[in-house]
Design a protein around this motif. Structure first.
Motif, short mmCIF file in Angstrom:
data_model
loop_
_atom_site.label_atom_id
_atom_site.label_comp_id
_atom_site.label_asym_id
_atom_site.label_seq_id
_atom_site.Cartn_x
_atom_site.Cartn_y
_atom_site.Cartn_z
N PRO A 1 0.79 -1.21 0.11
CA PRO A 1 -0.12 0.05 -0.09
C PRO A 1 0.93 1.29 0.05
CG PRO A 1 -0.05 -1.01 2.25
CD PRO A 1 0.89 -1.91 1.25
N THR A 2 0.35 2.41 -0.16
CA THR A 2 0.85 3.75 -0.54
C THR A 2 1.03 4.13 1.09
OG1 THR A 2 -0.95 4.98 -0.88
CG2 THR A 2 0.31 4.04 -2.64
N ASN A 3 0.22 3.97 1.87
CA ASN A 3 0.33 4.58 3.16
C ASN A 3 1.41 3.93 3.86
OD1 ASN A 3 -0.19 4.13 6.34
ND2 ASN A 3 -1.68 5.91 5.67
N ARG A 4 2.48 4.84 4.48
CA ARG A 4 3.62 4.16 4.89
C ARG A 4 3.42 3.33 6.45
NH1 ARG A 4 8.33 6.52 3.45
NH2 ARG A 4 8.03 8.24 1.86
N VAL A 5 2.41 3.77 7.18
CA VAL A 5 1.97 2.85 8.30
C VAL A 5 1.64 1.52 7.70
CG1 VAL A 5 0.79 2.60 10.37
CG2 VAL A 5 1.60 4.79 9.58
N LEU A 6 0.79 1.12 6.94
CA LEU A 6 0.13 0.18 6.29
C LEU A 6 1.31 -0.82 5.64
CD1 LEU A 6 -3.25 1.15 4.94
CD2 LEU A 6 -2.73 -0.10 6.96
N ARG A 7 2.26 0.01 5.18
CA ARG A 7 3.34 -0.73 4.69
C ARG A 7 4.17 -1.41 5.54
NH1 ARG A 7 7.07 2.71 0.49
NH2 ARG A 7 5.01 2.91 -0.72
N VAL A 8 4.35 -0.75 6.67
CA VAL A 8 5.27 -1.17 7.75
C VAL A 8 4.39 -2.73 8.29
CG1 VAL A 8 5.91 -1.25 10.06
CG2 VAL A 8 6.47 0.70 8.64
N PHE A 9 3.21 -2.70 8.47
CA PHE A 9 2.46 -3.88 8.78
C PHE A 9 2.32 -5.00 7.85
CE2 PHE A 9 1.12 -0.82 12.18
CZ PHE A 9 0.94 -1.58 13.31
#
Length: 408
Positions: free
Chosen positions: A91-99
């Motif tokens: 995903p483009t969202n950084r927080v979602l990318r970490v998870f």
């Protein structure tokens, strides 16, 4: 090969085997701190800190396992396939990318086999890796310390002592013969945990088969698209060029000014046709995307940051994917402006196309975005679409690749 050359080869071969075994033993012991750190990061998962740290440490363990696979192939001829799952859509969202990254690493069964092998590797590599070196050291000590007693035979030496010395002197040829087999046994032990299971192999074969057929379909569609582009673009310009030159020939005496105008238009059309035909090949992805953006009927902000050029197939796939995304903007979005961003990040070519239009875009059967998905999936790429009603729309496309040709 003479006796002297044979002896030199045996010694060199033995020393190389011993050095490789010592390297295996040292890297195995050195991997223990990384194993401890990885376990601590897993314990910290509930606190949230482990979500960031655990993938980093586990990927470091994965890199160590990849090195073991390379050594097994190069030193022992044991091929160990890579068992890891392909990375899912990011995903483009950084927080979602970490998870999502944490879930990708932890959800792969090969990750846990790597951890187990890091522990098992210590006794296996220390014993099998150092045994050739021990044999070489014992042989060297015997030659240096008791050479005179061995040469003199039985004189002054007990029978069992003489037999022991003969045994120790036989360690050099024994090490030359047995040493590589010890390293091969150790490589086979690595394969038991580092190789993919039958289920993983079957899944990978199915995935590759599907990608192959999708690549074939995408290639056929690409040929049809190129034919259409040539017919509608460069070919149409060349036909117009011929008509303008022919008309200019008729007007050169009756109306020289009009003939000059027609010739100027012909020269401009020829330049545009040539540019369309060789933009990607000569200017690369950077220049081709900028030229594409300038040809659209709405303003497109372009930001490109590529330190070098990808391979030609990747450039072609990325260019036509961006072209399809921008074509959708022009046809369906009703946007007043668009943007295109292209950069290289962590072994992946990342392209983002967005617009300020009405939104609501999504991949549908037979649509342009689905064609982009098929095209990129043949390269293990992905497409993520963010398009809420009312906009803005953003299409993120990623392709794993290596930059090989330096920018000029």
């Amino acid at each position: 090969m003479g006796v002297g050359e044979t002896m030199v080869w045996v010694v060199r071969h033995t020393v190389r085997t011993c050095l490789r075994g010592m390297a295996l033993a040292v890297t195995a012991v050195a991997g223990l701190p990384l194993l401890v750190v990885s376990l601590l990061c897993l314990v910290l998962l509930p606190t949230g800190l482990g979500v960031v740290l655990a993938p980093m440490s586990l990927l470091a363990v994965r890199r160590q396992a990849e090195r073991q696979r390379r050594w097994a192939r190069a030193w022992s001829g044991v091929a160990i396939a890579t068992p890891y799952r392909s990375r899912s859509t990011r995903p483009t969202n950084r927080v979602l990318r970490v998870f999502r990254r944490c879930g990708w690493v932890l959800g792969d069964p090969a990750t846990w086999r790597d951890l187990l092998w890091t522990l098992v590797n210590v006794p296996v590599s220390v014993v099998l890796g150092l045994l050739p070196a021990f044999m070489l050291v014992a042989f060297t000590w015997t030659v240096v310390d008791d050479y005179g007693s061995v040469v003199d035979g039985w004189r002054g030496v007990a029978p069992h002592g003489f037999l022991l010395q003969v045994f120790l002197l036989g360690l050099l040829p024994g090490c030359a013969i047995v040493g590589p087999w010890l390293l091969r046994i150790r490589a086979l032990a690595s394969s038991s945990l580092l190789a993919p299971t039958r289920t993983e192999m079957a899944a990978r074969v199915g995935e590759l088969t599907e990608s192959r057929w999708e690549a074939v379909d995408a290639a056929a569609a690409e040929l049809r698209r190129i034919e259409r582009d040539l017919h509608d673009g460069a070919q149409a310009r060349l036909v117009a060029l011929g008509m303008n030159i022919g008309f200019a020939e008729q007007m050169v005496r009756e109306n020289p000014d009009l003939a000059l105008t027609l010739l100027a238009e012909a020269r401009e059309s020829s330049g545009q046709a040539l540019s369309e035909l060789r933009a990607l090949a000569e200017r690369g992805l950077d220049g081709a995307v900028r030229a594409l953006a300038m040809s659209l009927p709405l303003p497109v902000d372009v930001h490109i940051d590529l330190p070098a050029r990808p391979s030609a197939p990747v450039e072609s796939a990325a260019y036509f994917a961006i072209a399809e995304a921008l074509a959708n903007v022009v046809k369906h979005s009703g946007a007043s402006r668009a943007w295109a961003q292209l950069e290289y990040d962590d072994g992946r070519l990342v392209a983002i196309v967005g617009d300020d239009g009405a939104g609501g875009a999504h991949p549908r059967a037979g649509g342009g975005l689905q064609g982009v998905e098929r095209r990129l999936k043949a390269f293990d790429g992905m497409v993520a679409v963010t398009s809420p009603p009312g906009g803005p729309t953003q299409v993120t496309m990623e392709l794993p690749c290596a930059l090989s040709l330096a920018r000029t």
